[in-house]
Design an enzyme around this catalytic site. Structure first.
Site, short mmCIF file in Angstrom:
data_model
loop_
_atom_site.label_atom_id
_atom_site.label_comp_id
_atom_site.label_asym_id
_atom_site.label_seq_id
_atom_site.Cartn_x
_atom_site.Cartn_y
_atom_site.Cartn_z
N ASP A 220 -12.07 -9.24 4.87
CA ASP A 220 -13.39 -9.25 4.21
C ASP A 220 -13.94 -10.68 4.21
O ASP A 220 -15.14 -10.89 4.42
CB ASP A 220 -13.28 -8.78 2.75
CG ASP A 220 -13.51 -7.28 2.61
OD1 ASP A 220 -13.23 -6.54 3.58
OD2 ASP A 220 -13.95 -6.84 1.52
N TYR B 25 0.83 -1.21 0.00
CA TYR B 25 0.00 0.00 0.00
C TYR B 25 0.86 1.26 0.00
O TYR B 25 0.43 2.30 -0.46
CB TYR B 25 -0.90 0.04 1.24
CG TYR B 25 -2.21 -0.67 1.10
CD1 TYR B 25 -2.26 -2.02 0.75
CD2 TYR B 25 -3.41 -0.02 1.33
CE1 TYR B 25 -3.47 -2.68 0.64
CE2 TYR B 25 -4.64 -0.67 1.21
CZ TYR B 25 -4.65 -2.00 0.87
OH TYR B 25 -5.85 -2.64 0.76
N LYS C 295 3.32 -15.47 2.51
CA LYS C 295 3.53 -16.21 1.26
C LYS C 295 5.03 -16.48 1.17
O LYS C 295 5.73 -16.08 0.23
CB LYS C 295 3.01 -15.37 0.08
CG LYS C 295 2.98 -16.10 -1.24
CD LYS C 295 1.85 -17.12 -1.34
CE LYS C 295 1.93 -17.88 -2.65
NZ LYS C 295 1.00 -19.02 -2.71
C1 IPM Z 1 -10.34 -1.39 4.12
C2 IPM Z 1 -10.61 -0.80 2.75
C3 IPM Z 1 -9.47 0.15 2.43
C4 IPM Z 1 -8.21 -0.66 2.37
C5 IPM Z 1 -9.65 0.98 1.16
C6 IPM Z 1 -10.97 1.70 1.10
C7 IPM Z 1 -8.51 1.95 1.00
O1 IPM Z 1 -10.77 -1.80 1.82
O2 IPM Z 1 -10.25 -0.62 5.08
O3 IPM Z 1 -10.24 -2.61 4.22
O4 IPM Z 1 -7.90 -1.26 1.33
O5 IPM Z 1 -7.50 -0.69 3.37
MG MG Z 2 -10.81 -3.78 2.64
#
Ligand code: IPM
Ligand code: MG
Length: 357
Positions: A251, A141, A191
């Site tokens: 998620d 990121y 990984k």
């Molecule tokens: C999360 C979201 C964020 C991320 C995005 C919106 C930048 O998906 O908080 O999980 O990828 O961290």
């Molecule tokens: Mg996310």
């Protein structure tokens, strides 16, 4: 107790779910005799519309001057055509980095009343109680070099995945500390069969584990973890992983619970912590009183617990959520047969009423 909270509603359903969470904060204040003062701040698309950038300096300043930050969600199709540095999501990354929030805590716990809302079978889900500890200020990121360039007449894009031992050790410590107060199991996800960053990750985790001999450490490749999470999620207690793996796995873990609309998160590590639902801005249902406010309200409970050390207050909020679910009230994302469908506002009111009981 007097506390200043910076409120960043952001975009889409962020506005509605944060409005619900503020109601809950007011009710908690009233019941337990605390004063929560709110300062509104802009981030994401809302800030782009107002001042042309996703994260105004003023917002960071307000966060730094407060005792905690509550954020709704950022992003939406309206700003999709913006260049990368001006996308609403940059606000989130800027807040995380700017406030030093390297530890993202995402609990995925099954509410028994919601088991039938999950796409998995009851016997797989019963008793699931996982915390994903996601590294939040490093990895792909934030790594450089990054960008798009034209090479031999063809556009080529680059992102860089990089971690220092220091970054891994400190997130490992967060995970071990949390595990110590739970079932004392940490699964580190990487990984390492392919990536040097993951090999370093693994060895730094093993190093950090030496200070926590009472916690059992295991390692898993990320692809296998994605599979085990739906095959046998009960085997997990605390999962610690790098930024992007954590984004994806959290998620997945969230959906075990029936809806991503249920999941709270805390981002810790700096002087002020940030609380936000795991879900996004859901522009398709924004402004329709359909959004599930529970993830944001549960984030308020995490704020009580982690930032203010108010355990009874946190318990009261969580018990109220549980009670309203037990009584059969559901927003559209979690509704099943025989339950009472309610909107964002009604769900919020029911939870507030349950807190005051
Ligand atoms: C999360 C979201 C964020 C991320 C995005 C919106 C930048 O998906 O908080 O999980 O990828 O961290
Ligand atoms: Mg996310």
């Amino acid at each position: 107790m007097n506390k200043n909270i910076t409120i960043i509603p952001g975009d889409g359903i962020g506005q509605e779910v944060v409005a619900g969470a503020i109601k809950v904060l007011e009710v908690v204040g009233k019941k337990f005799h605390h004063q929560f003062r709110f300062t509104n701040a802009l981030a994401g698309g809302a800030a782009l519309d107002a001042v042309g950038i996703p994260l105004p300096e003023e917002t960071l300043k307000s966060c730094r001057a407060s005792d905690a930050v509550l954020l709704g969600a950022v992003g939406g199709p309206k700003w999709d055509s913006k260049p990368p540095q001006l996308k609403p999501e940059q606000a989130l990354l800027g807040l995380r980095k700017g406030l030093g929030l390297y530890a993202n805590i995402r609990p995925a716990k099954i509410y028994p009343a919601l088991i039938s809302a999950s796409s998995l079978k009851r016997e797989i889900l019963e008793g699931v109680d996982i915390i994903v500890v996601r590294e939040l200020t490093g990895g792909i990121y934030f790594g450089t070099p990054r960008g798009v360039e034209t090479k031999n007449g063809e556009r080529t894009a680059t992102n860089t995945l990089t971690y220092s031992e220091f970054e891994v050790r400190r997130i490992a410590k967060s995970a071990f500390d949390i595990a110590r107060k739970r079932r004392k199991k940490v699964c580190s996800v990487d990984k390492a069969n392919i990536l040097e960053t993951s090999q370093l990750w693994r060895s730094a985790i093993i190093d950090a584990a030496k200070e926590f001999p009472d916690v059992e450490l295991s390692h898993m490749y990320v692809d296998n973890c994605a599979m085990q999470l739906i095959r046998n999620p009960r085997r997990f207690d605390v999962i610690v992983t790098e930024n992007m793996f954590g984004d994806i796995l959290s998620d997945e873990a969230a959906m075990l619970t029936g809806s991503i609309g249920m999941l709270a998160s805390a981002s810790l590590g700096g002087t002020v912590a940030l609380y936000e639902p795991v879900h996004g801005s859901a522009p398709d249902i924004a402004g329709q009183n359909k959004a599930n406010p529970i993830a944001t309200i549960a984030s308020v409970a995490m704020m009580m617990r982690f930032s203010f050390n108010l355990q009874s207050e946190a318990d009261a909020v969580e018990a109220a959520i549980q009670k309203v679910l037990d009584n059969g009230f559901r927003t559209s994302d979690i509704v099943t047969e025989g339950c009472t469908p309610v909107g964002t506002k009604e769900m919020t009111e029911k939870i507030c009423a349950a807190i005051l009981l």
